[in-house]
Design a protein around this motif. Structure first.
Motif, PDB file in Angstrom:
ATOM      1  N   HIS A  64       0.847  -1.187   0.000  1.00  0.00           N
ATOM      2  CA  HIS A  64       0.000   0.000   0.000  1.00  0.00           C
ATOM      3  C   HIS A  64       0.886   1.241   0.000  1.00  0.00           C
ATOM      4  O   HIS A  64       1.735   1.401   0.875  1.00  0.00           O
ATOM      5  N   ASP A  70      -3.441  -7.546  -3.980  1.00  0.00           N
ATOM      6  CA  ASP A  70      -3.238  -6.451  -4.919  1.00  0.00           C
ATOM      7  C   ASP A  70      -2.288  -5.423  -4.326  1.00  0.00           C
ATOM      8  O   ASP A  70      -2.234  -5.227  -3.116  1.00  0.00           O
ATOM      9  N   VAL A  76      -1.800  -1.533  -3.969  1.00  0.00           N
ATOM     10  CA  VAL A  76      -2.697  -0.388  -4.016  1.00  0.00           C
ATOM     11  C   VAL A  76      -1.864   0.892  -3.978  1.00  0.00           C
ATOM     12  O   VAL A  76      -1.033   1.074  -3.093  1.00  0.00           O
ATOM     13  N   HIS A 105      -2.688   4.737  -3.682  1.00  0.00           N
ATOM     14  CA  HIS A 105      -3.717   5.749  -3.435  1.00  0.00           C
ATOM     15  C   HIS A 105      -3.103   7.109  -3.736  1.00  0.00           C
ATOM     16  O   HIS A 105      -2.070   7.479  -3.178  1.00  0.00           O
ATOM     17  N   ASP A 131      -5.630  -1.585 -12.625  1.00  0.00           N
ATOM     18  CA  ASP A 131      -7.053  -1.336 -12.384  1.00  0.00           C
ATOM     19  C   ASP A 131      -7.209   0.122 -11.978  1.00  0.00           C
ATOM     20  O   ASP A 131      -6.821   0.515 -10.890  1.00  0.00           O
ATOM     21  N   GLN A 132      -7.787   0.915 -12.869  1.00  0.00           N
ATOM     22  CA  GLN A 132      -7.945   2.345 -12.618  1.00  0.00           C
ATOM     23  C   GLN A 132      -9.389   2.731 -12.341  1.00  0.00           C
ATOM     24  O   GLN A 132      -9.730   3.912 -12.316  1.00  0.00           O
ATOM     25  N   SER A 133     -10.241   1.756 -12.067  1.00  0.00           N
ATOM     26  CA  SER A 133     -11.672   2.014 -11.918  1.00  0.00           C
ATOM     27  C   SER A 133     -12.023   2.845 -10.681  1.00  0.00           C
ATOM     28  O   SER A 133     -13.092   3.426 -10.626  1.00  0.00           O
ATOM     29  N   GLU A 134     -11.133   2.929  -9.702  1.00  0.00           N
ATOM     30  CA  GLU A 134     -11.430   3.668  -8.474  1.00  0.00           C
ATOM     31  C   GLU A 134     -10.822   5.065  -8.439  1.00  0.00           C
ATOM     32  O   GLU A 134     -10.812   5.712  -7.395  1.00  0.00           O
ATOM     33  N   LEU A 135     -10.311   5.536  -9.581  1.00  0.00           N
ATOM     34  CA  LEU A 135      -9.758   6.890  -9.642  1.00  0.00           C
ATOM     35  C   LEU A 135     -10.866   7.892  -9.930  1.00  0.00           C
ATOM     36  O   LEU A 135     -11.740   7.642 -10.754  1.00  0.00           O
ATOM     37  N   GLU A 136     -10.808   9.029  -9.243  1.00  0.00           N
ATOM     38  CA  GLU A 136     -11.748  10.127  -9.489  1.00  0.00           C
ATOM     39  C   GLU A 136     -10.975  11.239 -10.184  1.00  0.00           C
ATOM     40  O   GLU A 136      -9.933  11.674  -9.706  1.00  0.00           O
ATOM     41  N   ARG A 170      -3.886  -1.654  -8.211  1.00  0.00           N
ATOM     42  CA  ARG A 170      -5.104  -0.835  -8.163  1.00  0.00           C
ATOM     43  C   ARG A 170      -4.732   0.616  -7.901  1.00  0.00           C
ATOM     44  O   ARG A 170      -4.018   0.913  -6.952  1.00  0.00           O
ATOM     45  N   THR A 175      -6.181   4.175  -6.853  1.00  0.00           N
ATOM     46  CA  THR A 175      -7.339   4.768  -6.181  1.00  0.00           C
ATOM     47  C   THR A 175      -7.040   6.223  -5.866  1.00  0.00           C
ATOM     48  O   THR A 175      -5.901   6.672  -5.983  1.00  0.00           O
TER      49      THR A 175
END
Length: 151
Positions: A25, A49, A51, A53, A72-77, A99, A101
Motif C-alpha cells: 500500500h 493487490d 494499491v 492511493h 485497475d484504474q476504476s477507483e480513480l476520481e 489498483r 485509487t
C-alpha cells in the motif's frame, strides 16, 4: 498487518527505485511535481493487490511495473484533464493487479513496463550511484532489475 508507505512531493521530483519497500500500500500526494515508483521488486510478495492511493494536483506519477501487471484504474476520481497512459498494455495479462485509487486533479499516471521500465531506471542519477556502488562491491547493479538485488 498492512502498513502504508507515504510519498509526498510539492513542486519537485521524488523517485523510489529498486528494492525501496516491501509494502503493498502506497499513498502518493503530489502537487505540481512528479513521482517515479518502482513496483518490480521481488520484496513485494504475496497474492494481494498492490494499491497506490493518489492525491494529485497538476502532477504526474510514473509506475515501473512488470510486463504482465494488470492496472485497475476504476477507483480513480478525475477532475479536469488527465488519464492513465499505458501504451504497452498486455491483452489478457494475468500478473499482479495494481489498483489505482484516489483523486487526480489535472494529472496523469504513466505506466512503464519491461524494457521501457528498465530504461526509465537506467536514465537516472540513482542508477549511476547504484552502478558505482555495485562496481566497488563486484556485483550487478540492482536498479536494472530489482530481482538482482543481493539478499
Amino acid at each position: 498487518m498492512n502498513t502504508t508507505t507515504r510519498i509526498h512531493t510539492d513542486h519537485g521530483t521524488t523517485k523510489r527505485l529498486g528494492d525501496w519497500t516491501a509494502e503493498k500500500h502506497s499513498e502518493v500526494k503530489a502537487r505540481y511535481g512528479s513521482v517515479v515508483i518502482d513496483l518490480r521488486s521481488p520484496l513485494i510478495d504475496g497474492d494481494d493487490d498492490i494499491v497506490v492511493h493518489a492525491d494529485l494536483d497538476h502532477a504526474m506519477v510514473k509506475l515501473l511495473v512488470p510486463d504482465d501487471a494488470v492496472i485497475d484504474q476504476s477507483e480513480l476520481e478525475w477532475t479536469g484533464r488527465g488519464r492513465v497512459k499505458d501504451f504497452t498494455r498486455q491483452a489478457g495479462a494475468a500478473g499482479r493487479v495494481i489498483r489505482l485509487t484516489g483523486a487526480v486533479k489535472s494529472g496523469e499516471f504513466r505506466i512503464h513496463r519491461g524494457g521501457i521500465a528498465i530504461l526509465s531506471a537506467l536514465f537516472s542519477r540513482e542508477f549511476v550511484e547504484d552502478a558505482r556502488q555495485a562496481n566497488r562491491e563486484g556485483r550487478t547493479p540492482t536498479l536494472i532489475d530489482p530481482a538482482n538485488a543481493p539478499r
